[in-house]
Enzyme design. Sequence first.
Site, PDB file in Angstrom:
ATOM      1  N   CYS A 247       0.788  -1.230   0.000  1.00  0.00           N
ATOM      2  CA  CYS A 247       0.000   0.000   0.000  1.00  0.00           C
ATOM      3  C   CYS A 247       0.825   1.287   0.000  1.00  0.00           C
ATOM      4  O   CYS A 247       0.453   2.243  -0.700  1.00  0.00           O
ATOM      5  CB  CYS A 247      -1.007  -0.010   1.144  1.00  0.00           C
ATOM      6  SG  CYS A 247      -0.380  -0.592   2.723  1.00  0.00           S
TER       7      CYS A 247
ATOM      8  N   ARG B  43       7.416 -11.034   5.523  1.00  0.00           N
ATOM      9  CA  ARG B  43       7.030 -10.759   6.899  1.00  0.00           C
ATOM     10  C   ARG B  43       7.844 -11.634   7.844  1.00  0.00           C
ATOM     11  O   ARG B  43       8.022 -12.828   7.602  1.00  0.00           O
ATOM     12  CB  ARG B  43       5.525 -10.989   7.086  1.00  0.00           C
ATOM     13  CG  ARG B  43       4.738 -10.006   6.219  1.00  0.00           C
ATOM     14  CD  ARG B  43       3.270 -10.000   6.444  1.00  0.00           C
ATOM     15  NE  ARG B  43       2.647  -9.000   5.593  1.00  0.00           N
ATOM     16  CZ  ARG B  43       1.344  -8.844   5.428  1.00  0.00           C
ATOM     17  NH1 ARG B  43       0.502  -9.637   6.098  1.00  0.00           N
ATOM     18  NH2 ARG B  43       0.859  -7.913   4.627  1.00  0.00           N
TER      19      ARG B  43
ATOM     20  N   GLN C  15       0.977 -11.317  -2.850  1.00  0.00           N
ATOM     21  CA  GLN C  15      -0.398 -10.894  -2.587  1.00  0.00           C
ATOM     22  C   GLN C  15      -1.026 -10.399  -3.884  1.00  0.00           C
ATOM     23  O   GLN C  15      -0.394  -9.650  -4.638  1.00  0.00           O
ATOM     24  CB  GLN C  15      -0.435  -9.747  -1.574  1.00  0.00           C
ATOM     25  CG  GLN C  15      -0.262 -10.156  -0.134  1.00  0.00           C
ATOM     26  CD  GLN C  15      -0.497  -8.976   0.790  1.00  0.00           C
ATOM     27  OE1 GLN C  15       0.039  -7.896   0.575  1.00  0.00           O
ATOM     28  NE2 GLN C  15      -1.289  -9.178   1.820  1.00  0.00           N
TER      29      GLN C  15
ATOM     30  N   ASP D 127      -2.780  -7.931  -4.433  1.00  0.00           N
ATOM     31  CA  ASP D 127      -3.070  -6.776  -3.591  1.00  0.00           C
ATOM     32  C   ASP D 127      -3.678  -5.653  -4.419  1.00  0.00           C
ATOM     33  O   ASP D 127      -3.150  -5.309  -5.485  1.00  0.00           O
ATOM     34  CB  ASP D 127      -1.768  -6.299  -2.945  1.00  0.00           C
ATOM     35  CG  ASP D 127      -1.996  -5.613  -1.622  1.00  0.00           C
ATOM     36  OD1 ASP D 127      -3.133  -5.630  -1.135  1.00  0.00           O
ATOM     37  OD2 ASP D 127      -1.021  -5.064  -1.073  1.00  0.00           O
TER      38      ASP D 127
ATOM     39  N   HIS E 230      -5.825  -1.670  -4.234  1.00  0.00           N
ATOM     40  CA  HIS E 230      -6.232  -0.512  -3.446  1.00  0.00           C
ATOM     41  C   HIS E 230      -7.155   0.351  -4.287  1.00  0.00           C
ATOM     42  O   HIS E 230      -6.823   0.713  -5.421  1.00  0.00           O
ATOM     43  CB  HIS E 230      -5.011   0.285  -2.982  1.00  0.00           C
ATOM     44  CG  HIS E 230      -4.127  -0.512  -2.080  1.00  0.00           C
ATOM     45  ND1 HIS E 230      -3.061  -1.245  -2.551  1.00  0.00           N
ATOM     46  CD2 HIS E 230      -4.190  -0.741  -0.741  1.00  0.00           C
ATOM     47  CE1 HIS E 230      -2.485  -1.887  -1.538  1.00  0.00           C
ATOM     48  NE2 HIS E 230      -3.147  -1.595  -0.435  1.00  0.00           N
TER      49      HIS E 230
ATOM     50  N   LYS F  51     -11.723  -3.812   9.346  1.00  0.00           N
ATOM     51  CA  LYS F  51     -11.687  -4.667   8.160  1.00  0.00           C
ATOM     52  C   LYS F  51     -12.770  -5.729   8.257  1.00  0.00           C
ATOM     53  O   LYS F  51     -13.240  -6.077   9.340  1.00  0.00           O
ATOM     54  CB  LYS F  51     -10.317  -5.330   8.005  1.00  0.00           C
ATOM     55  CG  LYS F  51      -9.994  -6.376   9.061  1.00  0.00           C
ATOM     56  CD  LYS F  51      -8.627  -7.016   8.818  1.00  0.00           C
ATOM     57  CE  LYS F  51      -8.321  -8.057   9.902  1.00  0.00           C
ATOM     58  NZ  LYS F  51      -6.982  -8.667   9.732  1.00  0.00           N
TER      59      LYS F  51
ATOM     60  N   HIS G 286      -8.314  -1.155   1.046  1.00  0.00           N
ATOM     61  CA  HIS G 286      -7.395  -2.253   0.754  1.00  0.00           C
ATOM     62  C   HIS G 286      -8.212  -3.516   0.504  1.00  0.00           C
ATOM     63  O   HIS G 286      -9.184  -3.771   1.218  1.00  0.00           O
ATOM     64  CB  HIS G 286      -6.468  -2.544   1.940  1.00  0.00           C
ATOM     65  CG  HIS G 286      -5.737  -1.371   2.487  1.00  0.00           C
ATOM     66  ND1 HIS G 286      -4.359  -1.280   2.474  1.00  0.00           N
ATOM     67  CD2 HIS G 286      -6.169  -0.230   3.101  1.00  0.00           C
ATOM     68  CE1 HIS G 286      -3.981  -0.162   3.050  1.00  0.00           C
ATOM     69  NE2 HIS G 286      -5.070   0.496   3.432  1.00  0.00           N
TER      70      HIS G 286
END
Length: 664
Positions: free
Chosen positions: A354, A383, A401, A403, A405, A489, A537
Site C-alpha cells: 500500500c 514478513r 499478494q 493486492d 487498493h 476490516k 485495501h
Amino acid sequence: MSEIKVVRIHAGEREERTTTTGTKAWELFAEDTEVIAARVGADLKDLSYELQDGDQVAGVAIDSQDGLDILRHSAAHVMAQAVQELFPDAKLGIGPPIENGFYYDFDVETPFVPEDLEKIETRMRKIIKEGQRFSRRVTTDADAIDELQDEPYKLELIGLKGSGNSEDAAEGASVEVGAGELTIYDNVRRNGDVAWSDLCRGPHLPTTKRIPAFKLMRSAAAYWRGDEKNKQLQRIYGTAWPSKEELEAHLFRIEEAERRDHRKLGRELDLFSFPDEIGSGLPVFHPKGGVIKRAMEDYVRQRHIEEGFEYVGTPHIAKEGLFYTSGHLPYYGEGMFPALDVDGMDYRLKAMNCPMHNLIYRSRQRSYRELPLRLFEFGHVYRHEKSGVIHGLTRVRGFAQDDSHSYVTKEQAPAEIKHLLDFCLGLFRDFGLDDFYLELSTRDDSKPDKFIGSDEDWAIATKVLEDVCVDSGLELVPDPGGAAYYGPKVSVQARDAIGRTWQMSTIQYDFNQPSAERFNLEYVAPDGSRQQPVMIHSAKFGSIERFIGVLVEHYAGAFPPWLAPVQVQGIPIAERHADYLYDVARRMKVAGLRVEVDDSDDRMQKKIRNAQLQKVPFMIIAGDDDVAAGAVSFRYRDGRQDNGVPIEEAIERVIAAVATREQV
C-alpha cells in the site's frame, strides 16, 4: 430466609421468579440436563452460584461455545490432577480451553511419551467416574501464595495479577487468575476429601462425571508464557466433546485433515518444497506447482481487469522512511525484517504494497472524475513471522499478494466495498468454495496506543463495513480488537470440504494513510476544492501461496481440470501404441491442454494406478482397436471409463471441463 426476585432466561423467553436467599443457579435449570453453567448478566458462573436479588440468569448448554469451553477447561483440570497423581514432582503451568480442545503445561524432568499419555487417560477416567465436585473457593493473594508455595508458575501468575499484567502473562493466563478476587477450585470427593486443587477463575462443570467424552492427543514442548527466553515445559493437548459420537466425528476429521495435509501432498505430487538452504517459510514451486500458481495468477489478473482495476508494479525494497510515513514501522515493525544497509541508508523489505501504491496515486493531480481509481499488482512481500508459527504454505515469510487498493470518495465507499465483496465471493465460487461467513474486525478501545485516527473516523468506517456485510445476507461474526492499526476490516471466512474455516479475502477501510499527516492524498472535487479520498485495501486470495495450500487440502490434491498440473495422461496398452498417443497429445496441446504420455515399461494397470496417485483428471488409453478406429478409451479420475471415444470428442470433453471449471 428472605425473598429475592430473579429473571430466568430460557430459549429467549424471560420469566420472573420469586425465590429465597441461598438459592443456587442449578435450581433454576434442574430440568435442563444439558445446562452445565449459568450466565448471570454478562458473567459466566458455576451452577453452585448463589443467586442475588435482581439477577438475570441464563443457562449455558454444554454444546454451546461457552459450554464447550467450560467442558474443555474442566477436562484440563482433570488431566492436570491425573498428571500430578502419576508424576508427583510435576509443576503446573496453565491449562486453558482452545479451539476443539484444551492443553495443560507441566514442568517435568523427563518429556512425556505416548505410554505416559495412555496412563494419564486411564487415571482421568477413574477421576471422572468418581464424580468429583468442582468447588470454588475465594482466597487472598497471601493465602494463595502460602498454599501454592510448591507451584512456582502459579506464584508467578499471582505476582503478575498483582502488577496488573495477568492478561499479558501468557495465552490462557486469565483463565488461571482473571481479574478481581482470587479463586481456587478444589476437586472434592463424595466423602468430602479434597483430591486436588488449582488456582483458577472458573467456571467449571458441576462434577467430573459431566465430562462425556475426551481423548489426549499429543505432547509437545512449549516455552513458559510463550517466551523462548523462559524454561521449556511439556504441553499435553487433549480434546473433549458433549458425546462420544461427536468425539469420534472430530477424530475422523483430524484423520481426514492429515490425509489432506498440503505439505505431504506437495511432496507426493511434486508441487513445491521448502529447502533448508533457502530458509524457513520461503517455499519454492516446482514445475507442476508452478502450473497451478500461473493458472491462478492468470485468472485473477484477468478478473481484476474485468472489475476495473489497473495493473501496476512496485519494488521489493524501499527506504525505511516510507514505512514510517505509512505508520507500518511504528505499529507493525515487529512483523518486518530488519533494515538493510544500502549506500549508507536503511532500506526495508516491504511487508505490504500500500505505501508504494499511495506514491503512484500521488504522482500527479487527481480529479474526482478518476474515482474510483483501482490499482492492483502481484506484490511479493516479506514478513518476519516467528519460527514457531510457520506452517507449510499457510504461514510463510515470503509470499505474493493479489493486492489492490481502491481510492474513492467517502460517498463512493459503501458501493466500492460491496463491489469488492461480490468480487471476492464470485472468485471463491470459481475455485469450488461456496460456504462462507464474514468477520468484522474492529478497534479495541482499551488499547488506544495500538490504533490511529479519531473516534468519529473509526465509527464511520466501521458502520460502512457493517452495513455492507449485513446487506450481503451472510452470517456476520464480530472480532473485537482485530482491526488493523489504520482502520477496521471485514474478512471472508470460507469453509473447506471437511468443514474447516480459513480466512481468505480481507477488505479494509483506511482513512489514515491518505491523510495530510501521512501521504497527503488529494483529489480535485467538482467545486474545485481539494479533498482527501478514502483508501480501501483488498486482497482476494490474500496470499497466493496460502490459497494454494488451502486448495490442495480442500481438493485433497485432486484439482479440477482447469487447475490440474496434468489434465490428461496418455496410457498406451503396448509400446507400439505410444506414437499414436503422442500424436493425440500434440493435438490436445495445440488446443491449450496439458498432456503427458506414460511410455514407461510398466504394465497398463500400473500406469493407470500411477495416474490415479498423481490425481490426473482424465486418462486416454489406446490399443489396437482404438488405433484402427481413430479413437481412445476415455477414463475419468473416479474410475468411470467410456470405450471407443473418437479423438475429437475426447478433446472436446476435456476442453469443455476446463472452460466451465467443472469440479470433476
